[in-house]
Design an enzyme around this catalytic site. Structure first.
Site, PDB file in Angstrom:
ATOM      1  N   SER A 104       0.845  -1.195   0.000  1.00 55.85           N
ATOM      2  CA  SER A 104       0.000   0.000   0.000  1.00 55.85           C
ATOM      3  C   SER A 104       0.886   1.254   0.000  1.00 55.85           C
ATOM      4  O   SER A 104       1.770   1.389  -0.837  1.00 55.85           O
ATOM      5  CB  SER A 104      -0.956  -0.052   1.202  1.00 55.85           C
ATOM      6  N   ASP A 222      -9.653  -4.932  -4.937  1.00 56.95           N
ATOM      7  CA  ASP A 222      -8.871  -4.340  -3.848  1.00 56.95           C
ATOM      8  C   ASP A 222      -9.734  -3.496  -2.900  1.00 56.95           C
ATOM      9  O   ASP A 222      -9.662  -3.623  -1.694  1.00 56.95           O
ATOM     10  CB  ASP A 222      -7.749  -3.485  -4.431  1.00 56.95           C
ATOM     11  N   HIS A 277      -7.999  -5.383   0.035  1.00 55.61           N
ATOM     12  CA  HIS A 277      -6.749  -4.651   0.199  1.00 55.61           C
ATOM     13  C   HIS A 277      -5.827  -5.233   1.265  1.00 55.61           C
ATOM     14  O   HIS A 277      -4.633  -5.435   1.022  1.00 55.61           O
ATOM     15  CB  HIS A 277      -7.058  -3.186   0.509  1.00 55.61           C
TER      16      HIS A 277
END
Length: 296
Positions: A104, A222, A277
């Site tokens: 991320s 995601d 995610h």
């Protein structure tokens, strides 16, 4: 290496050879450095560490213990400097090179390390769902900090010197409706993309091209990185159509070496559906398909 023979009860043990074999089995795998995401901390990456060390026993893996939890929302360049300092303090076994994994926001922190530090020794850079080309979407993090703002209004907040100097997401917020403001105010993403020329532009490109290879991991489910294709160098145009990497100006102009990396066969993409995610660093299927094949 000298072979030391030890006689015990009439038997001969080739101690030196055994020691050499044991040492080589431990040293066979390149060490790995991991950078966590926003509002995460170094211990969050334990599932990934476990997967690496299960697949490749003896691998030295370090999850950088920097900018944990709420400290992860500070200015991106501060985080880059902290990461460089942390890597410099790693054991000597990392001196001959290591693989880098970012998750991320951590992909952009690690990218900043690679592009701004000419002494980096990163061999393979694996990005797990990172906003490589920017972010343009509401997230739980933004709603937590700025509940009265919507996606289309964040530019009023983020494209200011105050927020650029203090809040990490502002540093890679890319509003396709206000690209002129992004170009003017972005002090991080626009800089390392060489979308604006700085005194470090040449270094950013040269340092990026020191990588042996780069692997960009992402997928359509995601739910956080917006558009999700930003994880693989694509992004919105002014009509919110996703423009693929090869039609992005940073690729066409080869502004920081992306096209060169691709042309030389050193750029890889790995797309997996059905992954939320915060499962990119946990999911064993993702690891086996997108991470393990690129670690050695």
């Amino acid at each position: 290496m000298a072979v030391h023979r030890v006689v015990v009860g009439g038997g001969v043990f080739v101690v030196g050879i055994i020691a050499l074999l044991m040492a080589s089995s431990v040293a066979a795998y390149t060490p790995v450095v991991i950078m966590h995401g926003i509002l995460d901390n170094y211990s969050t990456m334990q599932p990934l560490i476990t997967n690496i060390q299960t697949a490749h026993p003896g691998t030295q893996v370090v999850s950088l213990n920097i900018n944990n939890d709420v400290d992860s929302v500070v200015h991106m360049w501060d985080q880059v400097q902290n990461a460089i300092a942390a890597i410099q303090s790693l054991p000597a076994s990392f001196a001959n090179g290591y693989h880098c994994i970012g998750f991320s926001q951590g992909t952009l922190v690690m990218r900043g390390v690679i592009q701004s530090w000419r002494f980096h020794q990163c061999k393979t850079f694996i990005t797990l769902s990172g906003p490589l080309m920017g972010q343009f979407g509401d997230t739980a993090v933004l709603n937590q900090y700025f509940p009265s703002y919507t996606r289309d209004a964040f530019y009023l907040l983020f494209y200011t010197n105050e927020m650029q100097n203090h809040f990490s997401v502002a540093n890679y917020w890319k509003d396709p409706y206000h690209i002129n403001l992004y170009d003017t105010y972005s002090i991080y993403l626009a800089a390392i993309n060489n979308e604006k020329q700085t005194a470090n532009s040449t270094a950013y490109r040269n340092n990026f091209l020191k990588l042996d290879r780069m692997v960009n991991v992402g997928g359509p489910d995601d739910g956080v990185i917006t558009p999700w294709q930003s994880a693989q160098w694509s992004f919105y145009d002014s009509n919110l159509n996703v423009v693929p990497m090869v039609k992005q100006s940073v690729y066409i102009d080869d502004s920081f070496g992306l096209r060169t990396l691709s042309a030389q066969g050193r750029l890889y993409s790995c797309t997996v559906s059905g992954i939320l995610h915060h499962f990119w660093y946990r999911d064993l299927g993702v690891f086996n398909k997108c991470v393990a094949p690129y670690l050695d």
